[in-house]
Design a protein around this motif. Structure first.
Motif, PDB file in Angstrom:
ATOM      1  N   ILE A 160      20.172  34.357  36.781  1.00 21.20           N
ATOM      2  CA  ILE A 160      21.124  33.483  37.758  1.00 21.20           C
ATOM      3  C   ILE A 160      22.533  33.468  37.309  1.00 21.20           C
ATOM      4  CG2 ILE A 160      21.447  31.041  37.511  1.00 21.20           C
ATOM      5  CD1 ILE A 160      18.426  30.560  37.074  1.00 21.20           C
ATOM      6  N   LEU A 161      23.019  34.021  35.901  1.00 13.93           N
ATOM      7  CA  LEU A 161      24.226  33.971  35.441  1.00 13.93           C
ATOM      8  C   LEU A 161      24.941  35.346  36.259  1.00 13.93           C
ATOM      9  CD1 LEU A 161      23.659  33.490  31.621  1.00 13.93           C
ATOM     10  CD2 LEU A 161      24.907  32.084  33.453  1.00 13.93           C
ATOM     11  N   GLU A 162      24.005  36.209  36.369  1.00 16.09           N
ATOM     12  CA  GLU A 162      24.406  37.637  37.103  1.00 16.09           C
ATOM     13  C   GLU A 162      24.858  37.063  38.575  1.00 16.09           C
ATOM     14  OE1 GLU A 162      22.147  40.770  36.777  1.00 16.09           O
ATOM     15  OE2 GLU A 162      23.064  41.979  38.519  1.00 16.09           O
ATOM     16  N   ILE A 163      24.183  36.193  39.202  1.00 12.39           N
ATOM     17  CA  ILE A 163      24.595  35.800  40.733  1.00 12.39           C
ATOM     18  C   ILE A 163      25.700  35.178  40.728  1.00 12.39           C
ATOM     19  CG2 ILE A 163      23.960  34.559  42.554  1.00 12.39           C
ATOM     20  CD1 ILE A 163      20.896  35.165  41.895  1.00 12.39           C
ATOM     21  N   VAL A 164      25.869  34.058  39.660  1.00 10.09           N
ATOM     22  CA  VAL A 164      26.704  33.110  39.403  1.00 10.09           C
ATOM     23  C   VAL A 164      28.165  34.023  39.269  1.00 10.09           C
ATOM     24  CG1 VAL A 164      28.196  31.371  37.972  1.00 10.09           C
ATOM     25  CG2 VAL A 164      25.536  31.301  38.795  1.00 10.09           C
ATOM     26  N   ARG A 165      28.464  34.793  38.106  1.00  6.48           N
ATOM     27  CA  ARG A 165      29.435  35.442  37.740  1.00  6.48           C
ATOM     28  C   ARG A 165      29.739  36.790  39.027  1.00  6.48           C
ATOM     29  NH1 ARG A 165      27.257  36.060  31.522  1.00  6.48           N
ATOM     30  NH2 ARG A 165      27.864  33.951  30.897  1.00  6.48           N
ATOM     31  N   SER A 166      28.980  36.899  40.067  1.00  8.56           N
ATOM     32  CA  SER A 166      29.420  37.836  40.823  1.00  8.56           C
ATOM     33  C   SER A 166      30.408  37.466  41.999  1.00  8.56           C
ATOM     34  CB  SER A 166      28.188  38.408  41.734  1.00  8.56           C
ATOM     35  OG  SER A 166      27.705  37.286  42.659  1.00  8.56           O
ATOM     36  N   GLY A 167      30.525  36.027  41.807  1.00 14.89           N
ATOM     37  CA  GLY A 167      31.585  35.425  42.654  1.00 14.89           C
ATOM     38  C   GLY A 167      30.934  35.017  44.132  1.00 14.89           C
ATOM     39  N   ILE A 168      29.557  35.190  44.229  1.00 15.96           N
ATOM     40  CA  ILE A 168      29.027  35.124  45.559  1.00 15.96           C
ATOM     41  C   ILE A 168      28.746  33.356  45.817  1.00 15.96           C
ATOM     42  CG2 ILE A 168      26.583  35.195  45.135  1.00 15.96           C
ATOM     43  CD1 ILE A 168      26.156  36.886  47.496  1.00 15.96           C
ATOM     44  N   GLY A 169      28.873  32.860  44.745  1.00 14.61           N
ATOM     45  CA  GLY A 169      28.386  31.380  45.153  1.00 14.61           C
ATOM     46  C   GLY A 169      29.538  30.542  45.742  1.00 14.61           C
ATOM     47  N   GLU A 170      29.350  29.344  46.220  1.00 16.89           N
ATOM     48  CA  GLU A 170      30.318  28.484  46.884  1.00 16.89           C
ATOM     49  C   GLU A 170      30.344  27.133  46.241  1.00 16.89           C
ATOM     50  OE1 GLU A 170      29.997  30.395  51.526  1.00 16.89           O
ATOM     51  OE2 GLU A 170      29.605  28.313  50.984  1.00 16.89           O
ATOM     52  N   GLU A 171      31.355  26.840  45.880  1.00 18.10           N
ATOM     53  CA  GLU A 171      31.549  25.459  45.158  1.00 18.10           C
ATOM     54  C   GLU A 171      31.583  24.365  45.978  1.00 18.10           C
ATOM     55  OE1 GLU A 171      34.483  24.742  42.061  1.00 18.10           O
ATOM     56  OE2 GLU A 171      34.438  27.016  41.343  1.00 18.10           O
ATOM     57  N   GLY A 172      30.443  23.412  45.806  1.00 22.54           N
ATOM     58  CA  GLY A 172      30.317  22.509  46.522  1.00 22.54           C
ATOM     59  C   GLY A 172      30.465  20.969  45.617  1.00 22.54           C
ATOM     60  N   ASP A 173      30.324  19.638  46.250  1.00 22.96           N
ATOM     61  CA  ASP A 173      30.481  18.350  45.553  1.00 22.96           C
ATOM     62  C   ASP A 173      29.359  18.287  44.544  1.00 22.96           C
ATOM     63  OD1 ASP A 173      32.815  17.798  47.093  1.00 22.96           O
ATOM     64  OD2 ASP A 173      31.772  16.484  48.462  1.00 22.96           O
ATOM     65  N   ASP A 174      28.082  18.774  44.914  1.00 23.93           N
ATOM     66  CA  ASP A 174      26.978  18.805  44.214  1.00 23.93           C
ATOM     67  C   ASP A 174      26.729  19.873  43.236  1.00 23.93           C
ATOM     68  OD1 ASP A 174      24.509  19.952  46.903  1.00 23.93           O
ATOM     69  OD2 ASP A 174      26.529  20.539  46.319  1.00 23.93           O
ATOM     70  N   GLY A 175      27.785  21.083  43.238  1.00 21.45           N
ATOM     71  CA  GLY A 175      27.503  22.227  42.354  1.00 21.45           C
ATOM     72  C   GLY A 175      27.906  23.493  42.804  1.00 21.45           C
ATOM     73  N   LEU A 176      27.394  24.512  42.436  1.00 19.72           N
ATOM     74  CA  LEU A 176      27.551  25.903  42.978  1.00 19.72           C
ATOM     75  C   LEU A 176      26.306  26.181  43.680  1.00 19.72           C
ATOM     76  CD1 LEU A 176      29.541  28.254  42.681  1.00 19.72           C
ATOM     77  CD2 LEU A 176      27.978  29.252  41.047  1.00 19.72           C
ATOM     78  N   ARG A 177      26.604  26.630  44.987  1.00 14.89           N
ATOM     79  CA  ARG A 177      25.582  26.915  46.147  1.00 14.89           C
ATOM     80  C   ARG A 177      25.462  28.351  46.205  1.00 14.89           C
ATOM     81  NH1 ARG A 177      27.894  22.762  50.530  1.00 14.89           N
ATOM     82  NH2 ARG A 177      27.495  20.714  49.084  1.00 14.89           N
ATOM     83  N   LEU A 178      24.353  28.925  45.705  1.00 17.30           N
ATOM     84  CA  LEU A 178      24.045  30.383  45.918  1.00 17.30           C
ATOM     85  C   LEU A 178      23.101  30.595  47.274  1.00 17.30           C
ATOM     86  CD1 LEU A 178      23.023  30.978  42.212  1.00 17.30           C
ATOM     87  CD2 LEU A 178      25.470  31.177  43.106  1.00 17.30           C
ATOM     88  N   THR A 179      23.829  30.830  48.246  1.00 18.09           N
ATOM     89  CA  THR A 179      23.250  30.784  49.576  1.00 18.09           C
ATOM     90  C   THR A 179      22.575  32.108  49.665  1.00 18.09           C
ATOM     91  OG1 THR A 179      24.569  29.327  50.541  1.00 18.09           O
ATOM     92  CG2 THR A 179      23.576  30.630  51.899  1.00 18.09           C
ATOM     93  N   GLY A 180      21.310  32.337  50.093  1.00 16.25           N
ATOM     94  CA  GLY A 180      20.744  33.639  50.567  1.00 16.25           C
ATOM     95  C   GLY A 180      19.919  33.986  49.662  1.00 16.25           C
ATOM     96  N   PHE A 181      19.601  33.034  48.542  1.00 12.84           N
ATOM     97  CA  PHE A 181      18.867  33.487  47.482  1.00 12.84           C
ATOM     98  C   PHE A 181      17.480  32.596  47.476  1.00 12.84           C
ATOM     99  CE2 PHE A 181      22.900  35.233  46.234  1.00 12.84           C
ATOM    100  CZ  PHE A 181      22.588  36.634  45.490  1.00 12.84           C
TER     101      PHE A 181
END
Length: 233
Positions: A148-169
């Motif tokens: 999970i941290l690897e995905i987050v740190r890749s920069g692919i996530g999108e910040e939203g009002d409810d948190g960091l959205r990792l679309t496509g996973f």
């Protein structure tokens, strides 16, 4: 080929000893699937399995801690420590057992050196087996947290009002990335979802709070480096 099983070992008690255990000892029978003991209960009786098999289970995530065969005592830790039950006990098959009150069990162990030695050996084996299972769970949690941290740190996530959205996973992707089974991913994520750390949707994972995930990885890393396995939760 000769198969070696726990059931092949010498029973801790003989049938001749059943009637000499004292007052309060009696036979009980339960069908398959019966919940014999609930985690957290303050009951302290002990069961001696005569026929059938029982599993001890820890919840959230579900983990079978042991499978108990005829000729063995189960639930003895509550009697020995006077502490609440540490796991559920569920009948894997129809079963028959001796119900032994805690005080009767303690007197029996104190007055029978052979039985006391056998009980220590049984407890030692359980501790070794549990250590292997706990280590496996910790490794799985570490691997998933890192994924999970690897995905987050890749920069692919999108910040939203409810948190960091990792679309496509999805959970299958997490299983592939972390190198553990999809079932393990689901079991590990369950308490994180219940506590509001993450939300799993169709093709999307939303991380609401990253700190618990980082804490799991950091604590597990420390445990592995120092050689002491600790529960990351």
């Amino acid at each position: 080929m000769k198969w070696s099983t726990d059931h092949a070992r010498e029973p801790l008690l003989t049938e001749a000893e059943y009637d000499t255990l004292g007052s309060g000892v009696h036979r009980v029978s339960y069908p398959k699937g019966s919940l014999l003991v609930l985690n957290g209960d303050h009951s302290d009786f002990v069961l001696y399995l005569i026929d059938g098999y029982v599993k001890s289970v820890q919840r959230n995530p579900d983990c079978i801690l042991g499978i108990h065969a005829p000729g063995r005592f189960i639930g003895e830790l509550a009697a020995l420590t006077s502490k609440p039950r540490s796991a559920d006990m569920v009948a894997l098959t129809d079963m028959t057992a001796l119900f032994v009150p805690a005080d009767t069990f303690l007197k029996l162990v104190a007055n029978d050196a052979r039985l006391a030695a056998a009980m220590m050996r049984q407890l030692g084996e359980r501790v070794q087996e549990l250590g292997v299972r706990v280590k496996s769970i910790i490794n799985a949690e570490q691997q998933l947290a890192r994924a999970i941290l690897e995905i987050v740190r890749s920069g692919i996530g999108e910040e939203g009002d409810d948190g960091l959205r990792l679309t496509g996973f999805n959970q299958r992707d997490l299983a592939s990335l972390s190198g553990i089974s999809r079932e393990s991913v689901s079991a590990i994520l369950r308490p994180l979802k219940e506590s509001g750390v993450v939300t799993i949707g169709r093709g999307r994972i939303t991380v609401h709070d990253l700190e618990p995930i980082e804490a799991i990885a950091q604590r597990v890393d420390h445990a592995l480096l120092t050689g002491h396995a600790r529960d990351p939760r």
